[in-house]
Scaffold this motif. Structure first.
Motif, PDB file in Angstrom:
ATOM      1  N   ASP A 170      19.641 -78.481 -44.071  1.00 32.51           N
ATOM      2  CA  ASP A 170      18.463 -78.061 -44.894  1.00 32.51           C
ATOM      3  C   ASP A 170      17.394 -79.395 -44.370  1.00 32.51           C
ATOM      4  N   LYS A 171      17.822 -80.492 -44.254  1.00 32.30           N
ATOM      5  CA  LYS A 171      16.920 -81.559 -43.719  1.00 32.30           C
ATOM      6  C   LYS A 171      16.483 -81.362 -42.563  1.00 32.30           C
ATOM      7  N   LEU A 172      17.437 -80.815 -41.334  1.00 32.57           N
ATOM      8  CA  LEU A 172      16.948 -80.348 -40.181  1.00 32.57           C
ATOM      9  C   LEU A 172      15.786 -79.246 -40.219  1.00 32.57           C
ATOM     10  N   LYS A 173      16.081 -78.320 -41.071  1.00 29.79           N
ATOM     11  CA  LYS A 173      15.375 -77.166 -41.198  1.00 29.79           C
ATOM     12  C   LYS A 173      13.994 -77.668 -41.590  1.00 29.79           C
ATOM     13  N   ALA A 174      13.833 -78.537 -42.576  1.00 33.14           N
ATOM     14  CA  ALA A 174      12.373 -79.034 -43.137  1.00 33.14           C
ATOM     15  C   ALA A 174      11.933 -79.760 -41.847  1.00 33.14           C
ATOM     16  N   TYR A 175      12.560 -80.373 -41.175  1.00 34.04           N
ATOM     17  CA  TYR A 175      11.979 -81.163 -40.273  1.00 34.04           C
ATOM     18  C   TYR A 175      11.395 -80.114 -38.982  1.00 34.04           C
ATOM     19  N   LEU A 176      12.120 -79.365 -38.943  1.00 39.49           N
ATOM     20  CA  LEU A 176      11.872 -78.342 -37.615  1.00 39.49           C
ATOM     21  C   LEU A 176      10.497 -77.577 -38.262  1.00 39.49           C
TER      22      LEU A 176
END
Length: 109
Positions: free
Chosen positions: A87-93
């Motif tokens: 989810d953190k990666l998705k938010a970053y992307l």
């Protein structure tokens, strides 16, 4: 070596210079003074560069979409802790995609 041995003048590579020429140039041994190595800069096609940038942007968007789909698929199959990291990666992307959109809009202005 052959150029030196045969004392050849070779365009953009070597020049046979007389002693008088050295004297005339205050014994300056700077090679560019005697050998012209200048090459004109290639003509840059702005239209071609714009086209290439547009293609790169499309490719970046395609890869971003693929990555987002992969992350979404991983979230469904991972543990809670892994899902939180994804989810953190998705938010970053997503944030990166928004920054890219804002940057593109600013460039149009």
């Amino acid at each position: 070596i052959n150029t030196y041995k045969e004392r050849k003048n070779v365009d953009k590579y070597a020049s046979v210079v007389s002693y008088e020429d050295f004297v005339e140039n205050d014994f300056n041994l700077n090679i560019p003074r005697y050998v012209d190595t200048f090459e004109p800069e290639p003509v840059i096609s702005i239209g071609q560069n714009v086209k290439e940038l547009a293609e790169l942007d499309k490719e970046e968007q395609r890869l971003f979409s693929e990555l987002s789909l992969s992350v979404n698929a991983l979230v469904a199959t991972q543990s809670l802790q892994d899902a939180q990291e994804l989810d953190k990666l998705k938010a970053y992307l997503n944030a990166k995609a928004k920054r890219k959109q804002v940057q593109a809009q600013q460039e149009l202005l």
